[in-house]
Design an enzyme around this catalytic site. Structure first.
Site, PDB file in Angstrom:
ATOM      1  N   GLU A  25       0.956  -1.232  -0.029  1.00  0.00           N
ATOM      2  CA  GLU A  25       0.106   0.080  -0.126  1.00  0.00           C
ATOM      3  C   GLU A  25       0.858   1.300  -0.013  1.00  0.00           C
ATOM      4  O   GLU A  25       2.003   1.248   0.408  1.00  0.00           O
ATOM      5  CB  GLU A  25      -0.894  -0.101   1.292  1.00  0.00           C
ATOM      6  CG  GLU A  25      -1.810   1.385   1.504  1.00  0.00           C
ATOM      7  CD  GLU A  25      -2.870   0.787   2.531  1.00  0.00           C
ATOM      8  OE1 GLU A  25      -2.612  -0.182   3.256  1.00  0.00           O
ATOM      9  OE2 GLU A  25      -3.970   1.835   2.628  1.00  0.00           O
ATOM     10  N   ASN A 172     -12.180  -1.067  -0.996  1.00  0.00           N
ATOM     11  CA  ASN A 172     -11.698  -1.953   0.340  1.00  0.00           C
ATOM     12  C   ASN A 172     -12.208  -1.550   1.557  1.00  0.00           C
ATOM     13  O   ASN A 172     -12.444  -0.367   1.870  1.00  0.00           O
ATOM     14  CB  ASN A 172     -10.283  -1.358   0.356  1.00  0.00           C
ATOM     15  CG  ASN A 172      -9.455  -1.751   1.544  1.00  0.00           C
ATOM     16  OD1 ASN A 172      -8.974  -3.025   1.717  1.00  0.00           O
ATOM     17  ND2 ASN A 172      -9.178  -0.855   2.525  1.00  0.00           N
ATOM     18  N   GLU A 173     -12.381  -2.400   2.423  1.00  0.00           N
ATOM     19  CA  GLU A 173     -13.165  -2.252   3.835  1.00  0.00           C
ATOM     20  C   GLU A 173     -14.287  -1.167   3.753  1.00  0.00           C
ATOM     21  O   GLU A 173     -14.201  -0.073   4.438  1.00  0.00           O
ATOM     22  CB  GLU A 173     -11.825  -1.835   4.811  1.00  0.00           C
ATOM     23  CG  GLU A 173     -10.821  -2.639   4.900  1.00  0.00           C
ATOM     24  CD  GLU A 173     -10.009  -2.431   6.016  1.00  0.00           C
ATOM     25  OE1 GLU A 173      -9.823  -1.712   6.847  1.00  0.00           O
ATOM     26  OE2 GLU A 173      -9.177  -3.623   6.596  1.00  0.00           O
ATOM     27  N   TYR A 239      -6.461  -9.449  10.983  1.00  0.00           N
ATOM     28  CA  TYR A 239      -4.941  -9.286  11.808  1.00  0.00           C
ATOM     29  C   TYR A 239      -5.085  -9.953  13.070  1.00  0.00           C
ATOM     30  O   TYR A 239      -5.831 -10.165  13.822  1.00  0.00           O
ATOM     31  CB  TYR A 239      -4.869  -7.588  11.950  1.00  0.00           C
ATOM     32  CG  TYR A 239      -4.728  -7.182  10.545  1.00  0.00           C
ATOM     33  CD1 TYR A 239      -3.295  -7.183   9.827  1.00  0.00           C
ATOM     34  CD2 TYR A 239      -5.409  -6.492   9.717  1.00  0.00           C
ATOM     35  CE1 TYR A 239      -3.014  -6.626   8.911  1.00  0.00           C
ATOM     36  CE2 TYR A 239      -5.256  -5.745   8.716  1.00  0.00           C
ATOM     37  CZ  TYR A 239      -4.152  -5.918   8.213  1.00  0.00           C
ATOM     38  OH  TYR A 239      -3.802  -5.226   6.863  1.00  0.00           O
ATOM     39  N   GLU A 296      -5.667  -9.247   3.508  1.00  0.00           N
ATOM     40  CA  GLU A 296      -5.053  -8.744   4.554  1.00  0.00           C
ATOM     41  C   GLU A 296      -4.906  -9.548   5.645  1.00  0.00           C
ATOM     42  O   GLU A 296      -5.888  -9.958   6.323  1.00  0.00           O
ATOM     43  CB  GLU A 296      -5.702  -7.180   4.790  1.00  0.00           C
ATOM     44  CG  GLU A 296      -5.351  -6.305   3.599  1.00  0.00           C
ATOM     45  CD  GLU A 296      -5.838  -4.957   4.114  1.00  0.00           C
ATOM     46  OE1 GLU A 296      -5.795  -4.638   5.273  1.00  0.00           O
ATOM     47  OE2 GLU A 296      -6.338  -4.090   3.354  1.00  0.00           O
ATOM     48  N   GLN A 345       2.572  -6.332   5.168  1.00  0.00           N
ATOM     49  CA  GLN A 345       2.658  -5.664   3.851  1.00  0.00           C
ATOM     50  C   GLN A 345       4.023  -6.177   3.593  1.00  0.00           C
ATOM     51  O   GLN A 345       4.869  -6.421   4.385  1.00  0.00           O
ATOM     52  CB  GLN A 345       2.318  -4.370   3.846  1.00  0.00           C
ATOM     53  CG  GLN A 345       0.811  -4.180   4.208  1.00  0.00           C
ATOM     54  CD  GLN A 345       0.603  -2.528   3.633  1.00  0.00           C
ATOM     55  OE1 GLN A 345       1.363  -1.851   3.062  1.00  0.00           O
ATOM     56  NE2 GLN A 345      -0.609  -2.127   4.184  1.00  0.00           N
TER      57      GLN A 345
HETATM   58  O1  AHR Z   1      -2.815  -2.766   5.986  1.00  0.00           O
HETATM   59  C1  AHR Z   1      -3.144  -1.607   7.016  1.00  0.00           C
HETATM   60  C2  AHR Z   1      -4.613  -1.034   6.798  1.00  0.00           C
HETATM   61  O2  AHR Z   1      -5.286  -2.056   7.597  1.00  0.00           O
HETATM   62  C3  AHR Z   1      -5.300  -1.144   5.405  1.00  0.00           C
HETATM   63  O3  AHR Z   1      -4.881  -0.057   4.794  1.00  0.00           O
HETATM   64  C4  AHR Z   1      -6.694  -1.241   5.739  1.00  0.00           C
HETATM   65  O4  AHR Z   1      -7.382  -2.055   4.702  1.00  0.00           O
HETATM   66  C5  AHR Z   1      -6.613  -2.069   6.980  1.00  0.00           C
HETATM   67  O5  AHR Z   1      -7.407  -1.660   7.692  1.00  0.00           O
END
Ligand code: AHR
Length: 488
Positions: A25, A172-173, A239, A296, A345
Site C-alpha cells: 500500500e 476496500n474495507e 489481523y 490482508e 505488507q
Molecule cells: O494494512 C493496513 C490497513 O489495514 C489497510 O489500509 C486497511 O485496509 C486495514 O484496515
C-alpha cells in the site's frame, strides 16, 4: 511423542500459488523507500525499483501483488499517477501520516514492478471516494486495445500493448475506511461498479468484492445474497493482535510466554473465521463457484519507538515466523475454497517480509517462512493429521501441512512451543523409503534480524531428522519451522 501422518498416495486439490501473495500500500515506507526509490536514486535500481528488494521477492516467487491499498485505495485517483512525473498531481495521504504523495509511483510503475518480480498484479479500485466511470476507465486503460481516448493516453504514456490485468478489487474495507457503508448499500454499489468493468479481448476479469472483517457474518451473508452471482471472490481481513485488543497491542520485540501464546491463539482464530464465512457463503453458492481471498493478514503491533505512528513500521521476530507458519498451513488446509491471500505488507509495514533503511535491507523471519513454504505453490494438497497436545491458548504444539509436486512431497511443520523441543514421528504413506532432507528455521522467540545483524535468523540445513522403523523422527527446537522434502 507427537506424530504427524501424511498420505502421499491421495493427492487432493491444487494449492493455488496465490495463497502466497503479498500486499503493498501507499503507506509509510512500503512503496516509497521500500519497493521504489526512483530512477535518480543512488540506491541500485532498475527503472526506480530497488534491485535488492526485487531480487529478494523473486527468490520467494511472489505470485501476486495487491496495490494501491488498503484504505489508501479508496482515496486514490489513478489518473493522478500517469503521464510525465513532473506534472503529476500532489496529494496528502490523509490515511497514513499526512505525508505528501507525489504520485511518482503510479499505474505504469506498478506494472513495471510486477513485471520485474514476475508476479500477477491485483488492483484494488476506489469505490469510497471514486466513481463508476473512474474504475471502468482504469480497466479500459490497462486492458483495452480499442482506439479510444483512454487507450490513446496509454499509448502516449509509452505502452502500446494492453497489460491484461485480471484481478480487480471493488473497494476496500467498504464497511470502514472505504466509505462506512452498510452491507445492503455496498452490495448494490458493487453490482453497479462491476457492471461497467468490461472484459477486453481474451482477458476475463476476476471480480473481487469487499468482504467482511473478522467475524462479521452478516456482511458475508448480505453480500452473497444480494450480489453473489456477480462476483468471483470476496475478501476477508483478519489481523493478529497479540492481546486481542487494539489499544493493547504491545511491541513486536517485547513479550513474555503468555503474550506469545495469546498471539498464536489469535492467529489460529483464522481457521474458524474462514470456516464460518465459507459456511455463510455456502447458503448462496452451493456449487462453490465463489472463492474467498484473505487479502490482508498478519501481526499488528505498536510501531517501533521513535517512528511515525502513521507508518506502521514494526520489527519482526520468530514469533511472527510462528504466526506465518501456522497461518499458511491453515490457508493450505482450505485450498479448495481460499484462492488467494496477501500478507500485510511486503516491505516496512506491519508483518513485512523485508525491512529497509536507506540502502540497507534485511530479510525478516517471516520472509524465511515464505521461502520454506515455496514448494506448496501449485502443488497438490496431501491429507495430513497432527497428533499433539495443545499449548496454553488451545493451539496444538505442532502445526503441519503437506503437498506433492513433481514427484516430491513437502511437509512443513512448526514447533510452536515457546521453550521446549518437540520429538515428532513423521509417517508418509507411499513414501516410506524416500530420500529426505530438512531445512530448518530456528531461533529464540525474540530473535530478529536488523541492519547490523542481518543474518541472525536464517534457514539452515539440519541433521535433526533420522529414519527409524516406525518412520522419520524429527527433533524440532522450540519456536522453529521446518520443511521436509521427500523424493521417491
Ligand atoms: O494494512 C493496513 C490497513 O489495514 C489497510 O489500509 C486497511 O485496509 C486495514 O484496515
Amino acid at each position: 511423542m507427537i506424530s504427524v501422518h501424511v498420505d502421499a498416495a491421495r493427492p487432493g486439490v491444487t494449492i493455488n500459488k496465490n495463497l502466497y501473495g503479498h500486499f503493498s500500500e501507499h503507506l509509510g515506507r512500503c512503496v516509497y523507500g521500500g519497493l521504489y526509490v526512483g530512477e535518480d536514486s543512488p540506491i541500485p535500481n532498475v527503472k526506480g525499483m530497488r534491485t535488492d528488494v526485487v531480487e529478494a521477492l523473486k527468490r520467494i516467487h511472489v505470485p501476486v501483488l495487491r496495490w494501491p491499498g488498503g484504505c489508501f485505495a479508496d482515496e486514490y485517483h489513478w489518473q493522478d499517477g500517469i503521464g510525465p512525473k513532473a506534472g503529476r498531481k500532489r496529494m496528502v495521504n490523509t490515511n497514513w501520516g499526512y505525508v505528501v504523495e507525489d504520485n511518482s509511483f503510479g499505474t505504469h510503475e506498478f506494472m513495471e514492478l510486477c513485471s520485474q518480480i514476475g508476479c500477477e498484479p491485483y488492483i484494488n479500485a476506489n469505490v469510497g471516494a471514486g466513481t463508476v466511470r473512474e474504475m471502468a476507465e482504469w480497466v479500459e486503460y490497462l486492458n483495452s486495445e480499442g482506439d479510444s481516448s483512454v487507450v490513446r493516453q496509454r499509448w502516449a504514456n509509452g505502452r502500446k500493448e494492453p497489460f491484461g490485468v485480471k484481478y480487480w478489487g471493488v473497494g476496500n474495507e467498504s464497511w470502514g475506511c472505504g466509505g462506512n457503508m452498510r452491507p445492503e448499500y455496498y452490495a448494490d454499489e458493487y453490482r453497479r461498479y462491476q457492471t461497467y468493468c468490461r472484459n477486453y479481448g481474451e482477458n476475463k476479469l476476476f471480480r473481487i468484492a469487499c468482504g467482511p472483517s473478522g467475524g462479521d457474518w452478516r456482511w458475508t451473508e448480505t453480500l452473497m445474497e444480494r450480489a453473489g452471482q456477480h462476483l468471483d471472490a470476496l475478501t476477508l481481513h483478519h489481523y493478529t493482535i497479540p492481546g486481542g485488543e487494539w489499544d493493547k497491542k504491545g511491541q513486536a520485540t517485547v513479550f513474555d510466554a503468555d503474550l506469545y501464546y495469546s498471539t498464536l491463539k489469535n492467529a489460529n482464530a483464522m481457521d474458524g473465521i474462514i470456516r464460518a464465512h465459507l459456511a455463510a457463503m455456502d447458503r448462496y453458492d452451493r456449487e462453490h463457484r465463489v472463492g474467498l481471498i484473505v487479502d490482508e493478514w498478519g501481526c499488528w503491533y505498536d510501531v517501533e519507538p521513535g517512528t511515525n505512528p502513521g507508518f506502521l513500521y514494526q520489527q519482526n521476530t520468530m514469533r511472527d515466523a510462528m504466526v506465518a507458519a501456522l497461518t499458511l498451513n491453515i490457508f493450505n488446509s482450505h485450498a479448495d475454497r481460499v484462492c488467494m491471500a496477501n500478507i500485510a505488507q511486503t516491505v516496512n509495514v506491519l508483518q513485512a517480509v523485508i525491512l529497509t533503511d536507506g540502502d540497507r535491507m534485511v530479510l525478516t523471519p517471516t520472509y524465511h517462512v515464505f521461502d520454506l513454504y515455496q514448494a506448496h505453490m501449485d502443488a497438490a494438497l496431501l491429507p495430513s493429521a497432527v497428533f499433539a497436545d495443545t499449548l496454553p491458548g488451545g493451539v496444538k504444539q505442532v502445526t503441519a501441512s503437506a503437498s506433492l509436486k513433481d514427484g516430491a512431497a513437502t511437509v512443513t511443520l512448526a514447533n510452536l512451543h515457546y521453550s521446549e523441543a518437540a520429538e515428532v514421528l513423521l509417517t508418509v504413506d507411499g513414501m516410506e523409503k524416500a530420500a529426505y532432507e530438512i531445512q530448518l528455521l530456528s531461533a529464540e522467540p525474540h530473535a530478529f534480524n536488523d541492519f547490523d545483524h542481518p543474518a541472525d535468523v536464517r534457514i539452515a540445513p539440519s541433521d535433526a531428522i533420522r529414519r527409524t522403523e516406525r518412520g522419520l523422527v524429527l527433533t524440532l527446537p522450540p519456536c522453529s519451522v521446518a520443511a521436509v522434502t521427500l523424493r521417491a
